[in-house]
Write an enzyme that holds these catalytic residues in place. Structure first.
Site, PDB file in Angstrom:
ATOM      1  N   LEU A  39      -3.965   4.353  -0.412  1.00 38.86           N
ATOM      2  CA  LEU A  39      -4.645   4.919   0.750  1.00 38.86           C
ATOM      3  C   LEU A  39      -5.797   5.828   0.341  1.00 38.86           C
ATOM      4  CD1 LEU A  39      -4.710   5.164   3.840  1.00 38.86           C
ATOM      5  CD2 LEU A  39      -3.081   7.053   3.631  1.00 38.86           C
ATOM      6  N   GLN A  94       0.838  -1.197   0.000  1.00 36.36           N
ATOM      7  CA  GLN A  94       0.000   0.000   0.000  1.00 36.36           C
ATOM      8  C   GLN A  94       0.867   1.238   0.000  1.00 36.36           C
ATOM      9  OE1 GLN A  94      -0.619   1.386   3.734  1.00 36.36           O
ATOM     10  NE2 GLN A  94      -0.808   3.261   2.565  1.00 36.36           N
ATOM     11  N   CYS A  95       0.479   2.228  -0.807  1.00 37.95           N
ATOM     12  CA  CYS A  95       1.104   3.557  -0.775  1.00 37.95           C
ATOM     13  C   CYS A  95      -0.036   4.576  -0.848  1.00 37.95           C
ATOM     14  CB  CYS A  95       2.121   3.733  -1.905  1.00 37.95           C
ATOM     15  SG  CYS A  95       1.414   3.694  -3.560  1.00 37.95           S
ATOM     16  N   ARG A  96       0.228   5.769  -1.332  1.00 35.15           N
ATOM     17  CA  ARG A  96      -0.841   6.768  -1.416  1.00 35.15           C
ATOM     18  C   ARG A  96      -1.808   6.460  -2.547  1.00 35.15           C
ATOM     19  NH1 ARG A  96      -2.350  11.006  -4.159  1.00 35.15           N
ATOM     20  NH2 ARG A  96      -0.524  11.014  -5.476  1.00 35.15           N
TER      21      ARG A  96
END
Length: 112
Positions: A101, A73-75
């Protein structure tokens, strides 16, 4: 298989999960791996997620458990896609959180 040919044929592709699918897998024991920077993570994060910034992944990946599924997961989902491909090549059962996210928040899932 030659690396560029493998990429061309999609052998290093990683399955993407919707936020809802990722949330269900996490509740069942999968690890959510946040590959954002510490500063980004300080602002907000998925509760219970682990932090391993993308720039540290090449040297610290072996600390991750092989017996659990990992959801990167990242932005937005771009950096986590890189991380997921890297971990898949190391033999991990790994997914990418589609939309990162931002999608997680749009789905009204918990954020700290």
């Amino acid at each position: 298989m030659i690396g560029w040919l493998k990429n061309l044929l999609g052998a290093s592709r990683v399955a993407r999960l919707s936020p809802e699918e990722a949330h269900q897998k996490a509740k069942a024991g999968a690890i959510i791996l946040d590959v954002r920077t510490p500063l980004e993570r300080k602002e907000e994060k998925i509760p219970g997620s682990l932090s391993l910034p993308l720039d540290r992944l090449p040297t610290e990946w072996a600390q991750l458990p092989k017996d659990k599924e990992i959801i990167c997961q990242c932005r937005s989902g771009a950096r986590s896609a890189q991380a997921a491909r890297f971990l898949a090549e190391k033999g991990y059962r790994v997914y990418n959180l589609a939309g990162g996210l931002e999608a997680w928040k749009r789905a009204k899932l918990p954020v700290k």
